[in-house]
Design an enzyme around this catalytic site. Sequence first.
Site, mmCIF file in Angstrom:
data_model
loop_
_atom_site.group_PDB
_atom_site.id
_atom_site.type_symbol
_atom_site.label_atom_id
_atom_site.label_comp_id
_atom_site.label_asym_id
_atom_site.label_seq_id
_atom_site.Cartn_x
_atom_site.Cartn_y
_atom_site.Cartn_z
ATOM 1 N N ARG A 1 -22.435 -6.517 -28.525
ATOM 2 C CA ARG A 1 -21.546 -6.795 -27.388
ATOM 3 C C ARG A 1 -20.329 -7.542 -27.907
ATOM 4 N NH1 ARG A 1 -25.523 -11.310 -24.690
ATOM 5 N NH2 ARG A 1 -25.473 -12.717 -26.455
ATOM 6 N N LYS B 1 -26.157 -4.356 -22.083
ATOM 7 C CA LYS B 1 -27.083 -4.060 -23.174
ATOM 8 C C LYS B 1 -27.386 -2.560 -23.219
ATOM 9 C CE LYS B 1 -30.755 -6.831 -23.908
ATOM 10 N NZ LYS B 1 -31.017 -7.330 -25.265
ATOM 11 N N CYS C 1 7.303 -21.659 -6.271
ATOM 12 C CA CYS C 1 7.146 -22.968 -6.906
ATOM 13 C C CYS C 1 5.929 -23.722 -6.393
ATOM 14 C CB CYS C 1 8.415 -23.801 -6.761
ATOM 15 S SG CYS C 1 8.818 -24.161 -5.049
ATOM 16 N N ARG D 1 -36.688 -5.341 -21.210
ATOM 17 C CA ARG D 1 -35.693 -6.430 -21.117
ATOM 18 C C ARG D 1 -34.694 -6.183 -20.002
ATOM 19 N NH1 ARG D 1 -35.469 -8.504 -26.820
ATOM 20 N NH2 ARG D 1 -36.372 -6.835 -28.059
ATOM 21 N N MET E 1 -32.539 -14.205 -17.182
ATOM 22 C CA MET E 1 -33.549 -13.304 -16.622
ATOM 23 C C MET E 1 -34.672 -13.098 -17.633
ATOM 24 S SD MET E 1 -31.183 -10.642 -14.584
ATOM 25 C CE MET E 1 -30.069 -10.416 -15.924
ATOM 26 N N TYR F 1 11.072 -15.003 -10.737
ATOM 27 C CA TYR F 1 10.498 -16.016 -11.624
ATOM 28 C C TYR F 1 9.313 -16.705 -10.957
ATOM 29 C CZ TYR F 1 12.883 -19.573 -8.813
ATOM 30 O OH TYR F 1 13.294 -20.378 -7.778
ATOM 31 N N GLY G 1 -30.233 -15.629 -21.244
ATOM 32 C CA GLY G 1 -31.453 -16.400 -20.977
ATOM 33 C C GLY G 1 -31.782 -16.587 -19.508
ATOM 34 N N SER H 1 12.619 -19.625 -2.568
ATOM 35 C CA SER H 1 11.510 -19.992 -3.446
ATOM 36 C C SER H 1 10.289 -20.209 -2.552
ATOM 37 C CB SER H 1 11.844 -21.265 -4.223
ATOM 38 O OG SER H 1 10.743 -21.622 -5.022
ATOM 39 N N HIS I 1 -2.776 -35.306 -3.792
ATOM 40 C CA HIS I 1 -1.683 -35.998 -4.485
ATOM 41 C C HIS I 1 -2.011 -36.197 -5.962
ATOM 42 C CE1 HIS I 1 0.525 -39.633 -5.795
ATOM 43 N NE2 HIS I 1 1.515 -39.025 -5.159
HETATM 44 C C1 PEP Z 1 4.957 -26.024 -1.608
HETATM 45 O O1 PEP Z 1 4.803 -26.352 -0.440
HETATM 46 O O2 PEP Z 1 4.411 -25.039 -2.119
HETATM 47 C C2 PEP Z 1 5.836 -26.811 -2.475
HETATM 48 C C3 PEP Z 1 6.124 -26.403 -3.707
HETATM 49 O O3 PEP Z 1 6.264 -28.003 -2.006
HETATM 50 P P1 PEP Z 1 5.378 -29.326 -1.922
HETATM 51 O O4 PEP Z 1 4.104 -29.074 -2.659
HETATM 52 O O5 PEP Z 1 6.199 -30.387 -2.530
HETATM 53 O O6 PEP Z 1 5.190 -29.471 -0.450
#
Ligand code: PEP
Length: 894
Positions: A352, A26, A844, A96, A107, A864, A105, A777, A468
Amino acid sequence: MVKWVYTFGDGKAEGSARDVALLGGKGANLAEMASLGLPVPPGLTVTTEACNWFYNNGRVLPPGLQEEVLKGIAGMEAITGRRFGDAGRPLLLSVRSGARASMPGMMDTVLNLGLNDDSVQALGHDAGDARFAWDSYRRFIQMYSNVVLGLDHELFEEILEDEKNRLGHEFDTDLTAVEWQHVVSLYKEMLEEELGEPFPQEPHEQLWGAVSGVFSSWMNARAVTYRMLHNIPEAWGTAVNIQAMVFGNLGTSSATGVAFTRNPSTGEKTLYGEFLVNAQGEDVVAGIRTPQSITEEGRIASGSERPSMEKLMPQTFAAFREICDRLEAHYRDVQDVEFTIERGKLWMLQTRSAKRTTRAAMKVAVDMVAEGLITREEAIARIEPSSLDQLLHPTIDPKAGRDVIGSGLPASPGAATGEIVFTAEEAVAAEAEGRKVILVRIETSPEDIHGMHVAEGILTTRGGMTSHAAVVARGMGIPCVVGAGTMRVDLRNGRLIGMGMTLEKGDVITIDGSSGQVLAGRVAMLQPELSGDFGRLMEWADGLRRMDIRTNADTPSDARAARSFGAEGIGLCRTEHMFFDGGRIHVMREMILAEDEKGRRAALDRLLPMQRQDFTELFAIMHGLPVTIRLLDPPLHEFLPKTGKETREVAAAMGMDEAVLGQRLDALHEFNPMLGLRGCRLAIAYPEIAEMQARAIFQAAVEAARETGAAVVPEIMVPLVGLRSEIDYVKGVIDRVAQEVTGEAGLRIDYLVGTMIELPRAALQAHAIAEAAEFFSFGTNDLTQTTFGISRDDAARFMTIYQRKGIVDHDPFVSLDFDGVGELMEIAATRGRRTRPKMKIGICGEHGGDPVSIRFCENIGLDYVSCSPFRVPIARLAAAQATIAAKAVRLGDA
Ligand code: PEP
Ligand code: MG
């Protein structure tokens, strides 16, 4: 000497919009508006540094602050021609809060400061309105008493209610000047009785009290909770803005209002806002009176009969519109402004950057590029990648009411409504009858896959962001809330016990996987919209980013969804997920439970055609794009029966003696399966499994190439490697099968064999492993688990405690731990490329879809990132932002 105070007003300011950290949002923007020559009531900002000093020194104001404030007030007096503390022409002040981040809101604020038994008369005289003056005085006493003296609002409300009853008035507006004067005397009496002291009459005493009061409100419970929820550091502190009061409640030529320079929910380029005639700012927020539209267009759209500001005050409106245009052009972004009109004179009280929906953010960004206001890079940088979730799934209509009965972690975005079922079987049966269901479990296991697949949404009462349920639901793009600890599943009686409500199987609930909320009943939704502005921005992002975006997909439907979201290949196909389907799990169990290699091979022979078909389909969908297939990874017990009932069923299905099966299960038991016989250890212990999978992959590659004409170069990935000799061994198996299939097909197959880097040893020995592995990976789920020594399945139990106690600032299973896991990644990438300079390296783990982690991946030069299908657009945008940021750093360094 430290400077505690920055003044502004009359076309000048000591600070600017760049000083947000010091002056708060502000204060910095008031300074900026003043410098632009906009009509801002003169004032000053006490810095956030003064707030920190206040807290570090037992809650007293820093030395020298009062002198600086008084000097600033002298400047305000010169501009306004009024005097603070003067009984004749008093200067009244607003005090303020204003932190670096907006905390609406949370403070406190004190208005009309400087009023006392004398100056209230002068104000009445000055305004020609005694009623207004006494009303202002009583508002001040109430606010000040609450913020500074710690008295409850209710004590004042009670007195006012009693008075209104006694006088037979319905509304506050019915009270006359004399009646308000009486209310003031009652307030003061009550206050003196409560506190043992009269209301402070001395304006300077009021002022120092108010500054301390606003600083103190930084630590009130509301503000502390808000900061925790929004990750705002306590150390930022708040600034205090002290300004000359302007009044929107001085009759029908006065008003107050708020506006957005564009529509914050659609992004349309139309001024959008509301105002109230003869009112103070708090009246707009309080919602007692219905505000009127600022523009005619808005009035017509809302179907209101009450005149717009455009109609009612055409000149002021024209000036206001011009200021809004100027502000937007100056900040090059949509502004959210507050203003007051005092007897026809317009005053700007705040500007703002406007909060907006994702849809609006997209439209504004694309429009502003077209208008030449911002560049494509800026447009991309302005969209918060994770907010795209809102567009990819149905979302709860923000206008809909929410009857919250529980909450957990927002594990997989989007909202879903359905009848409660408690088992996968019930889910499948209900789906077969065309009913939509939410699968509610304490936690899920691979055996629930078929139920998860058909459910609209998944709710678990246990488990964290990499449990999971969370991983599988994200992969499937199914909304999911996990770890809803405030709810309880009573499986025996088929009930779900939520906050203030017990539900049964068949009752309808809605889960919001974007917020983690669980709601009773059905709730109105908005459907996703992926073309238009979204498509345009994605195109720009693709043109800018360096890294490729792949997807984690295990099924044809995942792969198709990911392609439609723009994935450029599969970075991880978890083959184990292919074995949980209906008929297959039995064959899989036969394989695992077989006594010897011969028995295993018999079962594997039956699994081969199924796997081949899976891969052929995936290759065909990806049509020549890279596909990384990982050999079987999980601990085998995941496939095995757990309860006595399940064991009996499996024994019957396999024609096996129950006692023999029990013995076999005992023999397979592991104390710590996550660190047991899994990953490449399976392929080494039972090479026939890897052989079958390799054969299925190569045969599918041949088939898909013949079918589609697009050659596939399969990338076969070996999980959980820690030793060079492990990858050597498994690669030996794969290469041998490749030779065999090539011979049979009479066709050359190009392929790569690589490894996951998901153990610290693998990261450290990357140079040696890279002699055999042709790509890496990062499996950052396991790498985080093994680096921290924290079980990924049990982390949720204490990670929230860790966060609350400040032991960690974020969950490392959600966003990469740069210092530990990140350093291992950097070491692995550097050492791997020392051996194999052109080696392809990706990620991954779940972090591959997390924008902050993606930025890290850009910085260490990964090729990637791979993430679940519904995160692909997020990753595309985040990768583009990472490239832009990295380029900016390089230019800055040069
Ligand atoms: C990991 O361990 O990051 C992975 C991609 O394999 P998973 O989650 O299947 O163990
Ligand atoms: Mg792993």
